[in-house]
Write a protein that holds these residues in place. Structure first.
Motif, PDB file in Angstrom:
ATOM      1  N   THR A  94      33.577  86.070  17.306  1.00 27.74           N
ATOM      2  CA  THR A  94      32.440  85.518  18.046  1.00 27.74           C
ATOM      3  C   THR A  94      31.726  86.605  18.841  1.00 27.74           C
ATOM      4  N   THR A  95      32.491  87.499  19.425  1.00 29.32           N
ATOM      5  CA  THR A  95      31.890  88.596  20.187  1.00 29.32           C
ATOM      6  C   THR A  95      31.047  89.491  19.290  1.00 29.32           C
ATOM      7  N   ALA A  96      31.588  89.837  18.109  1.00 30.26           N
ATOM      8  CA  ALA A  96      30.846  90.697  17.190  1.00 30.26           C
ATOM      9  C   ALA A  96      29.574  90.011  16.696  1.00 30.26           C
ATOM     10  N   ALA A  97      29.673  88.699  16.381  1.00 31.95           N
ATOM     11  CA  ALA A  97      28.497  87.982  15.887  1.00 31.95           C
ATOM     12  C   ALA A  97      27.414  87.876  16.957  1.00 31.95           C
ATOM     13  N   LEU A  98      27.817  87.566  18.192  1.00 31.13           N
ATOM     14  CA  LEU A  98      26.828  87.448  19.260  1.00 31.13           C
ATOM     15  C   LEU A  98      26.178  88.789  19.582  1.00 31.13           C
ATOM     16  N   LEU A 134      12.860  87.622  21.531  1.00 29.30           N
ATOM     17  CA  LEU A 134      13.403  88.632  22.438  1.00 29.30           C
ATOM     18  C   LEU A 134      14.309  88.002  23.486  1.00 29.30           C
ATOM     19  N   LEU A 135      13.896  86.875  24.072  1.00 30.43           N
ATOM     20  CA  LEU A 135      14.721  86.216  25.075  1.00 30.43           C
ATOM     21  C   LEU A 135      16.009  85.671  24.472  1.00 30.43           C
ATOM     22  N   ALA A 136      15.915  85.099  23.256  1.00 27.11           N
ATOM     23  CA  ALA A 136      17.128  84.596  22.600  1.00 27.11           C
ATOM     24  C   ALA A 136      18.082  85.739  22.259  1.00 27.11           C
ATOM     25  N   GLY A 137      17.538  86.872  21.814  1.00 29.79           N
ATOM     26  CA  GLY A 137      18.385  88.022  21.514  1.00 29.79           C
ATOM     27  C   GLY A 137      19.064  88.574  22.751  1.00 29.79           C
ATOM     28  N   LEU A 138      18.331  88.619  23.869  1.00 32.14           N
ATOM     29  CA  LEU A 138      18.941  89.088  25.110  1.00 32.14           C
ATOM     30  C   LEU A 138      20.062  88.163  25.572  1.00 32.14           C
ATOM     31  N   ALA A 139      19.836  86.856  25.463  1.00 29.94           N
ATOM     32  CA  ALA A 139      20.878  85.910  25.869  1.00 29.94           C
ATOM     33  C   ALA A 139      22.126  86.057  25.001  1.00 29.94           C
ATOM     34  N   ALA A 140      21.940  86.191  23.677  1.00 29.95           N
ATOM     35  CA  ALA A 140      23.092  86.347  22.787  1.00 29.95           C
ATOM     36  C   ALA A 140      23.818  87.663  23.037  1.00 29.95           C
ATOM     37  N   ALA A 141      23.078  88.744  23.277  1.00 33.47           N
ATOM     38  CA  ALA A 141      23.716  90.033  23.530  1.00 33.47           C
ATOM     39  C   ALA A 141      24.499  90.016  24.843  1.00 33.47           C
ATOM     40  N   LEU A 142      23.951  89.374  25.882  1.00 35.79           N
ATOM     41  CA  LEU A 142      24.672  89.285  27.152  1.00 35.79           C
ATOM     42  C   LEU A 142      25.931  88.441  27.023  1.00 35.79           C
ATOM     43  N   ALA A 143      25.858  87.360  26.233  1.00 35.21           N
ATOM     44  CA  ALA A 143      27.055  86.541  26.013  1.00 35.21           C
ATOM     45  C   ALA A 143      28.118  87.321  25.252  1.00 35.21           C
ATOM     46  N   GLY A 198      33.154  90.361  25.233  1.00 38.12           N
ATOM     47  CA  GLY A 198      33.794  91.632  24.899  1.00 38.12           C
ATOM     48  C   GLY A 198      34.487  92.280  26.077  1.00 38.12           C
ATOM     49  N   GLY A 199      34.116  91.890  27.299  1.00 40.60           N
ATOM     50  CA  GLY A 199      34.775  92.442  28.471  1.00 40.60           C
ATOM     51  C   GLY A 199      36.226  92.032  28.605  1.00 40.60           C
ATOM     52  N   ARG A 200      36.662  91.009  27.861  1.00 41.16           N
ATOM     53  CA  ARG A 200      38.069  90.602  27.927  1.00 41.16           C
ATOM     54  C   ARG A 200      39.010  91.623  27.292  1.00 41.16           C
ATOM     55  N   ARG A 201      38.465  92.512  26.433  1.00 40.76           N
ATOM     56  CA  ARG A 201      39.320  93.488  25.769  1.00 40.76           C
ATOM     57  C   ARG A 201      39.713  94.623  26.711  1.00 40.76           C
ATOM     58  N   SER A 202      38.943  94.846  27.750  1.00 44.97           N
ATOM     59  CA  SER A 202      39.254  95.941  28.678  1.00 44.97           C
ATOM     60  C   SER A 202      39.152  95.419  30.106  1.00 44.97           C
ATOM     61  N   PRO A 203      40.192  94.710  30.563  1.00 41.57           N
ATOM     62  CA  PRO A 203      40.151  94.218  31.947  1.00 41.57           C
ATOM     63  C   PRO A 203      40.268  95.367  32.941  1.00 41.57           C
ATOM     64  N   ARG A 204      39.377  95.365  33.920  1.00 37.91           N
ATOM     65  CA  ARG A 204      39.355  96.426  34.926  1.00 37.91           C
ATOM     66  C   ARG A 204      39.121  95.813  36.295  1.00 37.91           C
ATOM     67  N   THR A 205      39.595  96.510  37.291  1.00 41.48           N
ATOM     68  CA  THR A 205      39.329  96.124  38.670  1.00 41.48           C
ATOM     69  C   THR A 205      38.351  97.126  39.280  1.00 41.48           C
ATOM     70  N   ARG A 206      37.540  96.674  40.193  1.00 41.16           N
ATOM     71  CA  ARG A 206      36.526  97.510  40.832  1.00 41.16           C
ATOM     72  C   ARG A 206      36.801  97.573  42.330  1.00 41.16           C
ATOM     73  N   TYR A 207      36.805  98.787  42.854  1.00 38.91           N
ATOM     74  CA  TYR A 207      36.982  98.996  44.281  1.00 38.91           C
ATOM     75  C   TYR A 207      35.611  99.114  44.930  1.00 38.91           C
ATOM     76  N   ARG A 208      35.311  98.228  45.847  1.00 38.06           N
ATOM     77  CA  ARG A 208      34.020  98.177  46.521  1.00 38.06           C
ATOM     78  C   ARG A 208      32.874  98.176  45.517  1.00 38.06           C
TER      79      ARG A 208
END
Length: 383
Positions: A250-254, A282-291, A296-306
């Motif tokens: 799903t991540t690759a398709a979006l 353009l708006l639909a493509g941006l929404a799909a790319a952001l999703a 895709g952020g689940r593959r590299s969980p990170r913590t942010r300091y400040r």
């Protein structure tokens, strides 16, 4: 109630002097959006007066708001690069000719005869004022775009920008940040080594000085690369978490579908035929790319300091640049002759009123950025 003579006097309570609290740091993404929007606005015009106004706007904001950091000194390098691009563009027109026909001949160079398979290319010949002016307008547009990118590199911290990226772009962001910080560190090393040679009474200019400075700079770059690789390995760079296969698909398709939608929508906006479907796609493509990036952020969980926050000030800084780009896009469709002056016949470019006012909106960060407010707060502090 009276106090006895032996009782000590009460100690006065210490009250620290009020200090001005420095304003919050501006989000680095706001600077990049502002600078890229100014560069986008520069692509919509070849009017040298408007391009000079864009250059002046970016330079004033950089001089007002840039911090005292190594990467902020790279702005002068981008200015030299933009000047070199402009000179090379003019040199190509003089040596190879211009596709724009002209009647006002400036000079005539000896023309080199070429074989039949090189038809359409010439070396030397007549150099016309129309061709040189057309090349000047086109080269100035590219130079303005480079200067806007240099403004973003001078104002935004690369490390803070890397922290603000989503997890799916972390690895690509590290590569981009390393590439962006290479030039500032290289310039800082060259300046430091040249200053050291001048203090020792050794030459720092010419070919000899360049050769003797290049080796320590290369050695420092290699040492910094080794230290960076060790730090990235210690922090687990490149390691990913286990994600189910449906989520990966799903991540690759979006992501792929969103990027294709962005390309199709941008093409539709830039052409007269696709004006009806360009913005929705353009708006639909941006929404799909952001999703897709969010998944895709689940593959590299990170913590942010400040982590840096999008404050109202940061939104206003980014919005000022986007407003400049949007207003110049609108002006290019309503009055294209003012934004793209012709060279045949030779006419002096005019300064249109509304595009000029739109570009001046880009000066808003000079009054909103934390650097200028911090200087004003330090001036108000009592000595």
């Amino acid at each position: 109630m009276t106090r006895s003579k032996t009782e000590p006097a009460p100690t006065p309570r210490y009250r620290p002097a009020p200090r001005h609290r420095p304003p919050a740091r501006l989000h680095p993404g706001a600077w990049w959006l502002w600078a890229l929007a100014l560069g986008t606005a520069a692509t919509r015009t070849t009017n040298p007066l408007l391009l000079a106004l864009l250059l002046t706007t970016s330079a004033y904001v950089v001089l007002t708001c840039r911090p005292d950091t190594p990467w902020s000194r790279s702005y002068s390098a981008f200015l030299h690069l933009a000047l070199a691009v402009l000179l090379i563009r003019l040199l190509f027109v003089v040596a190879l000719g211009s596709p724009v026909p002209g009647t006002h001949v400036i000079l005539t160079l000896p023309e080199v005869p070429l074989p039949d398979w090189a038809q359409g290319i010439r070396l030397g010949g007549k150099v016309t004022a129309e061709g040189v002016l057309f090349a000047l307008y086109d080269g100035l547009r590219l130079a303005t775009l480079l200067v806007c990118v240099g403004a973003a590199n001078a104002l935004a911290s690369p490390s803070r920008l890397l922290k603000s990226l989503p997890g799916a772009l972390y690895e690509a962001g590290v590569a981009a940040v390393v590439a962006l910080t290479f030039a500032p560190h290289l310039i800082a090393d060259v300046q430091r080594l040249r200053a050291a040679r001048r203090l020792r009474g050794r030459p720092d200019r010419g070919l000899r000085g360049l050769l003797q400075v290049a080796l320590p700079v290369l050695e420092g770059a290699l040492e910094r690369s080794i230290a960076l690789a060790a730090a990235m390995d210690a922090r687990g760079y490149g390691r990913t978490a286990d994600v189910p296969a449906p989520v990966r698909r799903t991540t690759a398709a979006l992501t792929l579908g969103g990027l294709l939608g962005v390309c199709a929508g941008t093409y539709g906006l830039l052409t007269a035929v696709g004006g009806a479907y360009g913005l929705p796609v353009l708006l639909a493509g941006l929404a799909a790319a952001l999703a897709g990036l969010r998944l895709g952020g689940r593959r590299s969980p990170r913590t942010r300091y400040r982590p840096d926050r999008w404050t109202p000030r940061a939104c206003l800084v980014a919005g000022s640049g986007i407003a400049v780009a949007a207003l110049l896009f609108a002006a290019a469709s309503t009055d294209p002759a003012a934004l793209r002056p012709g060279v045949i016949p030779l006419t002096a470019p005019t300064l249109p009123l509304w595009p000029t006012a739109a570009i001046l909106v880009g000066l808003l960060p000079a009054f909103l950025a934390p650097a200028s407010l911090a200087r004003a707060a330090r001036r108000k502090e009592p000595s």
